[in-house]
Every structure is written in C-alpha cells, then in structure tokens.
Design a protein around this motif. Structure first.
Motif, PDB file in Angstrom:
ATOM      1  N   SER A 114       0.842  -1.196   0.000  1.00 14.35           N
ATOM      2  CA  SER A 114       0.000   0.000   0.000  1.00 14.35           C
ATOM      3  C   SER A 114       0.879   1.248   0.000  1.00 14.35           C
ATOM      4  O   SER A 114       2.102   1.175   0.118  1.00 14.35           O
ATOM      5  CB  SER A 114      -0.896  -0.005   1.244  1.00 14.35           C
ATOM      6  OG  SER A 114      -0.087   0.013   2.414  1.00 14.35           O
ATOM      7  N   GLU A 151     -14.789  -1.959   3.326  1.00 12.15           N
ATOM      8  CA  GLU A 151     -14.129  -2.637   2.195  1.00 12.15           C
ATOM      9  C   GLU A 151     -14.759  -3.988   1.903  1.00 12.15           C
ATOM     10  O   GLU A 151     -14.204  -4.773   1.150  1.00 12.15           O
ATOM     11  CB  GLU A 151     -12.636  -2.830   2.473  1.00 12.15           C
ATOM     12  CG  GLU A 151     -11.847  -1.577   2.731  1.00 12.15           C
ATOM     13  CD  GLU A 151     -11.889  -1.140   4.184  1.00 12.15           C
ATOM     14  OE1 GLU A 151     -12.003   0.070   4.452  1.00 12.15           O
ATOM     15  OE2 GLU A 151     -11.838  -2.029   5.062  1.00 12.15           O
ATOM     16  N   GLY A 195      -7.757   1.660  -3.478  1.00 16.03           N
ATOM     17  CA  GLY A 195      -7.760   2.345  -2.187  1.00 16.03           C
ATOM     18  C   GLY A 195      -8.187   1.486  -1.023  1.00 16.03           C
ATOM     19  O   GLY A 195      -8.023   1.896   0.135  1.00 16.03           O
ATOM     20  N   ASP A 196      -8.735   0.301  -1.274  1.00 21.85           N
ATOM     21  CA  ASP A 196      -9.163  -0.572  -0.177  1.00 21.85           C
ATOM     22  C   ASP A 196      -7.991  -0.974   0.709  1.00 21.85           C
ATOM     23  O   ASP A 196      -8.096  -0.972   1.947  1.00 21.85           O
ATOM     24  CB  ASP A 196      -9.841  -1.835  -0.725  1.00 21.85           C
ATOM     25  CG  ASP A 196     -11.301  -1.612  -1.075  1.00 21.85           C
ATOM     26  OD1 ASP A 196     -11.813  -0.494  -0.822  1.00 21.85           O
ATOM     27  OD2 ASP A 196     -11.941  -2.545  -1.601  1.00 21.85           O
ATOM     28  N   GLU A 222      -5.122   0.563   1.142  1.00 18.47           N
ATOM     29  CA  GLU A 222      -4.645   1.719   1.903  1.00 18.47           C
ATOM     30  C   GLU A 222      -5.527   1.980   3.118  1.00 18.47           C
ATOM     31  O   GLU A 222      -5.028   2.253   4.221  1.00 18.47           O
ATOM     32  CB  GLU A 222      -4.608   2.966   1.006  1.00 18.47           C
ATOM     33  CG  GLU A 222      -3.397   3.070   0.108  1.00 18.47           C
ATOM     34  CD  GLU A 222      -3.418   2.075  -1.052  1.00 18.47           C
ATOM     35  OE1 GLU A 222      -2.359   1.824  -1.640  1.00 18.47           O
ATOM     36  OE2 GLU A 222      -4.513   1.550  -1.372  1.00 18.47           O
ATOM     37  N   ALA A 223      -6.848   1.881   2.935  1.00 16.62           N
ATOM     38  CA  ALA A 223      -7.768   2.115   4.046  1.00 16.62           C
ATOM     39  C   ALA A 223      -7.581   1.076   5.139  1.00 16.62           C
ATOM     40  O   ALA A 223      -7.581   1.401   6.338  1.00 16.62           O
ATOM     41  CB  ALA A 223      -9.210   2.097   3.535  1.00 16.62           C
ATOM     42  N   ARG A 251      -6.099   1.704   8.929  1.00 19.74           N
ATOM     43  CA  ARG A 251      -6.897   1.262  10.081  1.00 19.74           C
ATOM     44  C   ARG A 251      -6.043   0.439  11.040  1.00 19.74           C
ATOM     45  O   ARG A 251      -6.135   0.594  12.263  1.00 19.74           O
ATOM     46  CB  ARG A 251      -8.106   0.450   9.601  1.00 19.74           C
ATOM     47  CG  ARG A 251      -9.012  -0.016  10.741  1.00 19.74           C
ATOM     48  CD  ARG A 251     -10.211  -0.798  10.236  1.00 19.74           C
ATOM     49  NE  ARG A 251     -11.035   0.016   9.345  1.00 19.74           N
ATOM     50  CZ  ARG A 251     -11.097  -0.161   8.029  1.00 19.74           C
ATOM     51  NH1 ARG A 251     -10.410  -1.133   7.438  1.00 19.74           N
ATOM     52  NH2 ARG A 251     -11.848   0.621   7.286  1.00 19.74           N
TER      53      ARG A 251
END
Length: 340
Positions: free
Chosen positions: A51, A65, A79-80, A82-83, A87
């Motif tokens: 990521s 996600e 972007g999933d 990265e999120a 987290r």
C-alpha cells in the motif's frame, strides 16, 4: 537414485537450518544477513505490491471494504488496501494509548509507515529501529517529505544494541511483525529490553506477530519455503510463548491487557498483494536492482516465487495452519480505561 540422494540432502539441510536456529539463535551478525536477504532486495519491488504506507504486514478489513472476503464477493476497489492498512496502524497506536507528546519506541521500522502516522496524526516522537539499509534510506526520504525529520528518528541498529539513554524514557512500545526474526533463544532478551526502555508507570507495549497455534509450536522449526527463500531463519512463536517471555523477561513487570487474532484478515491482505504485484511489477524497473532478471526465464521464476508466497501463506492463514496475534501489555496497577 539421484533424486533420492537429492531429497536426502535437502532434508538434511532443512534439519540443520532448524537446529541452528533453535540452539544457536539469531546472533547479531546472522540477524543482519537475514535483513539483507529479506528486506534489502529492492524498494521498487516492495512498492509494486504494498500500500502507499508500505506496510508489509496484515491489514485490518472492515465493512467499508466488504470485510475479509469483500474482494471475492464484491470485487476489490482502488484504495481498499490503503484504508485497511491505515486502520491497522491507528488501531495499534490506539491500543498503545499514545497521546500528544508521547515518545514511542518501535522495533522494526519497515519503510516508516507507522512512525510517520504516529508523528503526523498522534503528535508523538518516534525512535524506530531497523537492520535494513534499504528500509532506512527510503523511510528517511518519506519522513523528510512529510516534514517530520525532527519527530522521527530511524536507527540502523540491532534491538539488542539500544543505547543506555533509552532507559525508562518511552511511553509506548510497538512492533509489527518483527518478532518473527528474534528466535526462541532471544524472546526473553527482547522483552527485557522492552521493559528497560518503557517507563515504570503508564506505559504500554503492543506486539503483532505471525504465530503458530499452540499445538503446532515448537522451538525447532526446520527450513521450509518461507525460511529458505523469503525470511531466512525466521521462527514463528505462539501467543502463549510470547506472553510467557514477556513475564520472564520483564520480571513480571507487565500485565497482559489484550489478545487479538487477526488471522482472518491476512488471507485477503495477501490476495491484494498478489493482484498489485501482477499489475505493477515492471521488468524494466526491477532489473536495475536485479540485472539477472533481464533473462525472461529467470524473471518468470522470480515472479512465480512471489506468487507462491502469496498463495502459500494465504492458504495457511485461511486454514488455521498459522495465525496472527496482537498482544497488548501494560504496567502492573496501570488502569487501562481511566477517565482522567
């Protein structure tokens, strides 16, 4: 006969590797060689599948996600990863109970992802340790780009070489998937040094590690694909082994505050890495660090090795062969949920 002899030699080599790791352990010189083999390969290689934060560890997936199976059921989106990795970083720092102005010690810098977030979002100071020259170089570039040079310091030292001025000055300790490189012989030393560095009151340690389920753990771990090609001499602990070492190494100056098993999240993390690897790895870029990969046959073998890693490890987590624990320790008599 030749095949049989080769098999015998391979088994003998695997057994010797396991013996060495169990009884001689991860010496300082061996630890540096392992870092070279595992992480000094090429920053461009790791950029291809990690990521933006470059976290080489288990992400935490939420409903946002689609959960741990979201990529299989609803498709994966840009972007999933990265999120999910952000987290995970914030979850670790929250469990570490960090506050603005706190000092954090990290064993295992990676490429600076957690340290940067701790300084930027949580307003902390971070001292982070690595044995990888490549990681230190890129981490410091990223720290400078974020304007955090005065808040994050990257040290190219073995964890057993932390300076005396580190004694009892840190509010929190974090380590994400580094303890797998410590080895059974040094678990007590590891926690002795965590105890040495943390303040005597109001201090927290958070350790994340790939682990074996308790029935599968043994201090003797022979060479397999992972230890031969990816992480030489790595040794997976179990959660109980780490908890016991924390008490022994600290002379009972830690209290176990929490245990989490993130294994269900790792299979998707590995699938996402595999997809990005296929999409982003560029032969023209990678040959700058690996000239031998100019040969298409060699390049194909190189790619298959990484594909096998993502699939092999993903199956291990999905089937419960290996697990992934996060352990949180606080000081005795500390209250984890105070209102003041």
């Amino acid at each position: 006969m030749e095949y049989t002899f080769s098999s015998i030699v391979a088994r003998a080599s695997a057994a010797f590797s396991g013996f060495y790791n169990s009884f001689l352990g991860q010496t300082r010189s061996q630890a540096r060689l392992n870092a070279i083999a595992s992480y000094d390969q090429s920053n461009e290689l790791f950029k291809a599948f990690l990521s933006d934060e470059m976290m080489y560890s288990c992400a935490l997936w939420s409903d946002a996600e689609g959960g741990v199976c979201g990529d299989l059921e609803g498709g994966h989106r840009s972007g999933d990863l990265e999120a999910a990795q952000l987290r995970k970083i914030r979850h670790v720092l929250t469990k570490a109970r960090v506050k603005p102005g706190h000092r954090i010690l990290e064993f295992g810098s990676g490429w600076g992802g957690l340290a940067i977030e701790a300084a930027r979002t949580f307003d902390c100071e971070v001292d982070t340790l690595t044995l990888s020259i490549e990681q230190k170089t890129l981490a410091e570039e990223r720290i400078k780009a974020a304007g955090l040079e005065g808040r994050v310091r990257v040290h190219l030292i073995d964890y057993r070489e932390i300076p005396v001025e580190f004694e009892k000055v840190f509010d929190a300790f974090v380590s994400i998937e580094m303890v797998e490189h410590v080895g059974t012989k040094y678990y007590n030393t590891y926690f002795k040094l965590v105890d040495f560095a943390l303040k005597s009151r109001d201090a927290t340690a958070v350790i994340c590690s790939t682990t074996f389920p308790e029935p599968r753990f043994t201090g003797y771990q022979s060479e397999d694909f992972m230890r031969r090609y990816m992480w030489p001499n790595a040794c997976l602990p179990s959660a109980t082994v780490l908890i016991t070492a924390a008490q022994t190494g600290s002379c009972n100056r830690f209290t176990l505050e929490g245990v989490e098993n993130h294994a269900a999240h790792y299979a998707r993390t590995l699938r996402e890495w595999g997809r990005r690897f296929d999409q982003n790895l560029n032969q023209g870029t990678i040959i700058k660090d690996f000239p031998a990969l100019r040969e298409h046959a060699v390049y194909d073998v190189f790619k298959r090795k990484w594909h096998y890693l993502f699939t092999y490890a993903g199956a291990g987590f999905a089937k419960g062969y290996i697990t992934c624990h996060m352990l949180t320790f606080i000081r005795p008599n500390d209250t984890p949920g105070r209102c003041d």
